[in-house]
Scaffold this motif. Structure first.
Motif, PDB file in Angstrom:
ATOM      1  N   GLY A  48       0.810  -1.208   0.000  1.00  0.00           N
ATOM      2  CA  GLY A  48       0.000   0.000   0.000  1.00  0.00           C
ATOM      3  C   GLY A  48       0.845   1.260   0.000  1.00  0.00           C
ATOM      4  N   SER A  49       0.149   2.421   0.037  1.00  0.00           N
ATOM      5  CA  SER A  49       0.804   3.727   0.017  1.00  0.00           C
ATOM      6  C   SER A  49       0.208   4.622   1.088  1.00  0.00           C
ATOM      7  CB  SER A  49       0.639   4.400  -1.354  1.00  0.00           C
ATOM      8  OG  SER A  49       1.257   3.642  -2.374  1.00  0.00           O
ATOM      9  N   ALA A  50       1.096   5.229   1.899  1.00  0.00           N
ATOM     10  CA  ALA A  50       0.679   6.191   2.921  1.00  0.00           C
ATOM     11  C   ALA A  50       1.027   7.593   2.451  1.00  0.00           C
ATOM     12  CB  ALA A  50       1.351   5.883   4.254  1.00  0.00           C
ATOM     13  N   ILE A 108      -8.065   5.004  -0.964  1.00  0.00           N
ATOM     14  CA  ILE A 108      -7.281   3.766  -0.867  1.00  0.00           C
ATOM     15  C   ILE A 108      -5.960   4.012  -1.577  1.00  0.00           C
ATOM     16  CG2 ILE A 108      -7.159   1.306  -1.406  1.00  0.00           C
ATOM     17  CD1 ILE A 108     -10.151   1.195  -1.466  1.00  0.00           C
ATOM     18  N   ASN A 109      -4.884   3.932  -0.814  1.00  0.00           N
ATOM     19  CA  ASN A 109      -3.545   4.186  -1.375  1.00  0.00           C
ATOM     20  C   ASN A 109      -3.509   5.512  -2.137  1.00  0.00           C
ATOM     21  OD1 ASN A 109      -2.617   1.712  -0.356  1.00  0.00           O
ATOM     22  ND2 ASN A 109      -3.337   0.624  -2.191  1.00  0.00           N
ATOM     23  N   GLY A 110      -4.243   6.509  -1.597  1.00  0.00           N
ATOM     24  CA  GLY A 110      -4.238   7.844  -2.168  1.00  0.00           C
ATOM     25  C   GLY A 110      -5.267   8.106  -3.241  1.00  0.00           C
ATOM     26  N   GLN A 150      -6.866   6.212   3.571  1.00  0.00           N
ATOM     27  CA  GLN A 150      -6.771   7.582   4.055  1.00  0.00           C
ATOM     28  C   GLN A 150      -8.171   8.117   4.335  1.00  0.00           C
ATOM     29  OE1 GLN A 150      -4.948   6.876   0.997  1.00  0.00           O
ATOM     30  NE2 GLN A 150      -3.132   6.473   2.249  1.00  0.00           N
ATOM     31  N   CYS A 151      -8.285   8.762   5.486  1.00  0.00           N
ATOM     32  CA  CYS A 151      -9.520   9.458   5.839  1.00  0.00           C
ATOM     33  C   CYS A 151      -9.240  10.950   5.823  1.00  0.00           C
ATOM     34  CB  CYS A 151      -9.987   9.012   7.226  1.00  0.00           C
ATOM     35  SG  CYS A 151     -11.252  10.086   7.940  1.00  0.00           S
ATOM     36  N   ASN A 152     -10.036  11.702   5.080  1.00  0.00           N
ATOM     37  CA  ASN A 152      -9.898  13.152   5.000  1.00  0.00           C
ATOM     38  C   ASN A 152     -11.182  13.792   5.508  1.00  0.00           C
ATOM     39  OD1 ASN A 152     -10.220  15.898   3.771  1.00  0.00           O
ATOM     40  ND2 ASN A 152      -8.206  15.441   2.924  1.00  0.00           N
ATOM     41  N   ALA A 153     -11.048  14.603   6.569  1.00  0.00           N
ATOM     42  CA  ALA A 153     -12.191  15.334   7.118  1.00  0.00           C
ATOM     43  C   ALA A 153     -11.947  16.824   6.865  1.00  0.00           C
ATOM     44  CB  ALA A 153     -12.338  15.062   8.609  1.00  0.00           C
ATOM     45  N   SER A 154     -12.832  17.468   6.100  1.00  0.00           N
ATOM     46  CA  SER A 154     -12.577  18.845   5.646  1.00  0.00           C
ATOM     47  C   SER A 154     -13.793  19.732   5.862  1.00  0.00           C
ATOM     48  CB  SER A 154     -12.217  18.863   4.156  1.00  0.00           C
ATOM     49  OG  SER A 154     -11.109  18.047   3.878  1.00  0.00           O
TER      50      SER A 154
END
Length: 484
Positions: free
Chosen positions: A117-119, A380-382, A415-419
């Motif tokens: 995977g990718s972080a 997922i993986n960016g 990845q979780c993005n909260a904006s």
């Protein structure tokens, strides 16, 4: 040496089990695993272009991650840039901008990848530090009649970090800080306010100084000379009496102007409310909130002779209408400041790495709050999860992803993005599906000394997938655990 009593053994045993279960998720470095970002630069990153510009990015994983970068959303080919390089076994960027450093002022994002995977790091906005310089100008003297209000502008050079300002007055050969009181004060914008000028205000030059925090540099503005003339009242009515008497005047606002204004502050940031008035005699400032007397809480400071309310960390309870009243014996005026408190996203529950054995189930939870409420997006993986290959055993429901009967096909970094309009949060959490036999990760036959009757922790780190069942047994003999 003593054999542990049953009571002492019970305290050791139960403490041991509590500790084990709180730490069982720890993953040994030797176990194959997706990348995890361990270090990164701040989202707003200020650098000196005359020095090596460093953007940090470190990650762990097995196999060790390979690093790459995006700049302004596009792939940044570090290898082809003669002024940039990545450190060995690291994603940290070193930029040696000998020419055209402005080209590196951009938004960067680090990616750490391996076969599982990718972080992704946060988006790091690189800003160049530019030495602040006031224009070398000769300021014309300020000529003003006694009793009138005066504002001397500071207006420091712009920069990425707000400078600390202060005013000095000079009368050759001495220089001293301007003494502030109810009549003379510096505003939060750095300007110097005189509610009314007196004759002794013309005995010195005034100059604004600014200390810039990034390099701790102090810059001084060119001084301005203030010349105070007799007031019109004194000149016409008292031409033979040099009593320095000035005509009384009702209060008027210097800052803010008008009868109302509004301000917006983010949760946790500093809230400053300021009212400065002109008038003769010098007006006195009082405050109310929502029509009632202001209750000064421990979080609140009233400063600058009642002209300033300072709340270091704003909360939602600070929302409301703050009314300042300027009063002298002639009259009074009011100004109402409406305060709104909003919030950039903040975490309620960050997603944790998920280590599962084949056919097990689990979930990733990404809970946040803010004002307005953040929008949650999954990757997922960016890549957006909406465009990823569908998986029947994976279900996305708002701030939660549920996995059922997992396989190695589910291995990835999510990845979780909260904006919301005031900012964003980004968290990485990997799903690692593996079968690993139980293993003890601490040294065997360790000699432990304890105090009789005390609570004792035995560090017994372990790992396995599925999660092993742990049992502690009393196999100690005399001399294997000692009480002191």
């Amino acid at each position: 040496m003593y054999l542990l009593s049953v009571d002492v053994f019970a305290r050791v045993l139960f403490s041991c089990i509590d500790f084990f279960w709180s730490d069982f998720i720890s993953l040994p470095a030797a176990v194959r695993q997706p990348p995890t970002i361990t270090k990164q630069s701040m989202k707003d990153h200020v650098v000196d272009p005359k020095e090596t510009m460093v953007i940090e990015c470190e990650a762990k994983g097995n196999p060790h991650p390979i690093f790459s970068w995006r700049r302004n959303g596009k792939y940044f080919n570090v290898a082809r840039d003669s002024q940039a390089s990545m450190r060995r076994r690291s994603g940290t960027l070193d930029i040696y901008a000998r020419t055209n450093p402005e080209q590196y002022e951009a938004e960067y994002q680090c990616i750490a990848s391996n076969e599982y995977g990718s972080a992704y790091s946060n988006k790091i906005r690189l800003q160049l530090y530019r030495p602040p310089v006031w224009p070398r100008e000769v300021l014309e003297p300020v000529v003003i009649s006694a009793g009138l209000p005066l504002v001397l502008s500071c207006d420091p050079p712009p920069g990425p970090l707000r400078p600390e300002t202060y005013w000095m007055s000079s009368s050759f050969p001495t220089m001293r800080a301007v003494r502030q009181d109810r009549r003379v004060s510096m505003g939060v914008n750095g300007d110097l306010y005189f509610s009314n000028v007196l004759f002794n205000d013309s005995v010195a030059d005034f100059c604004c100084n600014a200390r810039f925090p990034f390099k701790n540099v102090i810059q001084q503005k060119m001084p301005v000379v203030v010349k105070v003339l007799p007031s019109e009242y004194e000149s016409k009515c008292l031409p033979l009496i040099r009593s320095h008497t000035v005509a009384e005047a009702a209060p008027t606002w210097l800052s803010p102007t008008g009868s109302s204004s509004s301000t917006l502050v983010l949760l946790g940031e500093e809230l400053l409310l300021e009212c400065i008035a002109a008038g003769v005699p010098t007006p006195h400032i009082t405050w109310t909130k929502d029509g009632e007397a202001l209750v000064v809480t421990p979080r609140m400071k009233i400063k600058n002779f009642n002209k300033l309310i300072q709340i270091q960390k704003a909360s939602f309870e600070d929302t409301g209408d703050y009314t300042c009243t300027a009063t002298n014996r002639i009259s009074y005026i009011e100004h109402t400041i409406t305060v709104r408190v909003k919030a950039a996203p903040f975490w309620l529950e960050k997603p944790d790495n998920l280590i599962l054995a084949p056919e097990e189930s689990g979930r990733l939870v990404c809970r946040s709050d803010g004002a307005p409420r953040p929008t949650v997006s999954w990757f997922i993986n960016g890549e957006p999860i909406e465009t990823a290959t569908p998986m029947p055993n994976r279900q996305v429901s708002g701030d939660m992803i549920t996995f059922r009967s997992v396989t190695t096909e589910n291995n990835a970094v999510y990845q979780c993005n909260a904006s919301n309009e005031f900012g964003y949060l980004l968290a990485n959490a990997f799903v690692n599906v593996l079968h690993a036999t139980p293993r003890i990760l601490w040294p065997r036959n360790e000699f432990v000394k304890v105090v009789e009757g005390s609570r004792t922790f035995l560090d017994c780190r372990y790992f396995g997938s599925p999660v092993p069942e742990l049992r502690c047994c009393n196999h100690w003999r005399v001399g294997e655990l000692m009480t002191l």
